[in-house]
Design an enzyme around this catalytic site. Structure first.
Site, short mmCIF file in Angstrom:
data_model
loop_
_atom_site.label_atom_id
_atom_site.label_comp_id
_atom_site.label_asym_id
_atom_site.label_seq_id
_atom_site.Cartn_x
_atom_site.Cartn_y
_atom_site.Cartn_z
N HIS A 124 0.89 -1.29 0.02
CA HIS A 124 -0.10 -0.20 -0.04
C HIS A 124 1.00 1.23 0.06
CE1 HIS A 124 -3.59 -2.54 0.39
NE2 HIS A 124 -2.87 -3.14 1.44
N GLU A 151 -4.10 -10.54 5.43
CA GLU A 151 -3.35 -11.84 6.13
C GLU A 151 -4.54 -12.55 6.80
OE1 GLU A 151 0.25 -10.65 8.27
OE2 GLU A 151 -0.17 -12.22 9.54
N ASN A 165 0.07 -0.87 11.72
CA ASN A 165 1.25 -0.96 12.29
C ASN A 165 2.03 0.34 12.45
OD1 ASN A 165 3.42 -2.57 12.36
ND2 ASN A 165 3.93 -2.80 10.29
S1 SF4 Z 1 5.76 -8.04 8.31
FE1 SF4 Z 1 6.68 -9.74 8.80
S2 SF4 Z 1 5.14 -11.29 8.38
FE2 SF4 Z 1 4.61 -9.49 7.67
S3 SF4 Z 1 5.32 -9.52 5.35
FE3 SF4 Z 1 6.76 -8.49 6.32
S4 SF4 Z 1 8.31 -9.99 7.19
FE4 SF4 Z 1 6.49 -11.01 6.60
#
Ligand code: SF4
Length: 319
Positions: A44, A129, A222
């Site tokens: 994104h 996810e 995040n």
């Molecule tokens: S945050 Fe971690 S689990 Fe998610 S895509 Fe990136 S490396 Fe992979």
């Protein structure tokens, strides 16, 4: 005249390896002359999507939009197993960019289903996810914020697992909460180490500066978490999507040292651009005059121990 004298970039920033690999796979497939699509935006980030488009890589929402024989990249978040089956049945060349960590998560959740646990998945509902994981465990109970947790039933045998990018503190708190909800509780900690490191490095950077700039998608949980963590260590933080959002020098008033960090879908080049922009916009006369050199120096320090934090350069992939 501004007050910012220097800018630092948090260590180990840029794309996480999952995102980087998926982007590289798309570029490599295209460079090999394949008709290439990504199922959903591979990341994104407008700039990255534009970059891929300019190489001729298309983003599609449905497998039906991909012609027979063309390549389709599964992004790092992974997909439900049916999607893989349908792609194969339609004669598409599936290039699986599911992050190895997410594959591990999918295996763990399958095991929990087989073992008969009532599964609680800490994650953002509807996040790709989480949607992918639910394909392997349709009965799993998805919870996110603390106010949801009361809806978790009491069962004899329960298991807790997490979406990769959930904050570790939340996972630990939910684990403690669930102890009182079950007789047997199995905890599978699938919070991604990159997420943990990113948060640690952001906190470390925030402690050293007067103000933090957090770069990432507006809706990325995040990224919001990184902003929140800066606040917890007492450093004010502003959250933006790209250097273009920095238009008001007043936001930096009084700050001498500014730190820059970013989410796992933010290329490190964007952090470099933000560092430069901060110095141009709010730097002292001397700092503004040397904005490019100071931003380059900050970039060198940040990019170094992490190795290759960016995706393949466009020119290489196209060449
Ligand atoms: S945050 Fe971690 S689990 Fe998610 S895509 Fe990136 S490396 Fe992979």
């Amino acid at each position: 005249m501004g007050t910012v004298e220097s800018v630092t970039i948090a260590r180990r920033t840029g794309f996480c390896y999952g995102v980087r690999e998926a982007i590289d796979m798309a570029k490599e497939a295209r460079a090999a002359g394949k008709e290439t699509h990504t199922l959903g935006q591979v990341v994104h980030n407008e700039g990255v999507v534009r970059d891929l488009q300019s190489l001729g890589i298309r983003t599609v929402d449905e497998l039906d939009d991909v012609d027979h024989g063309a390549a389709v990249i599964i992004r790092a978040h992974g997909v439900r197993p049916e999607v893989m089956e349908r792609a194969a049945a339609r004669g598409l060349e599936v290039i699986d960019g599911t992050c190895t960590w997410v594959i591990q998560e999918q295996r763990e959740i399958v095991k929990l289903v087989e073992e008969g646990y009532t599964i609680v998945l800490l994650g953002t509902p509807k996040h790709p996810e989480v949607v992918g994981l639910l394909g392997f465990a349709p009965d799993a109970i998805v919870v996110d914020e603390e106010e949801d947790w009361e809806t978790i039933p009491r069962r004899k045998r329960m298991a807790l697992i997490s979406q990769s990018t959930q904050p570790p503190w939340k996972f630990e708190k939910l684990a403690a909460f669930m102890v009182g909800r079950s007789h047997e509780l199995k905890i599978v900690n699938t919070v991604c180490p990159v997420t943990i490191r990113r948060q640690q490095d952001t906190v470390e950077a925030a402690r050293e500066v007067d103000l933090m700039v957090v770069v990432g998608g507006r809706s990325s949980a995040n990224t919001k978490e990184l902003t929140r963590l800066c606040g917890i260590v007492g450093t004010p933080a502003i959250q933006i999507e790209s250097a273009r959002d920095l238009t008001d020098a007043a936001a930096f008033r009084g700050a001498r040292i500014v730190g820059v960090t970013g989410g796992t879908s933010t290329p490190i080049e964007d952090l470099h651009a933000v560092a430069k922009r901060v110095l141009e916009l709010a730097g002292t006369k001397a700092a503004a005059a040397r904005a490019a050199a100071l931003a380059d120096a900050a970039f060198e320090v940040a990019a170094h121990p992490a190795g290759r934090t960016t995706s393949l350069p466009t020119s290489v992939a196209a060449g």
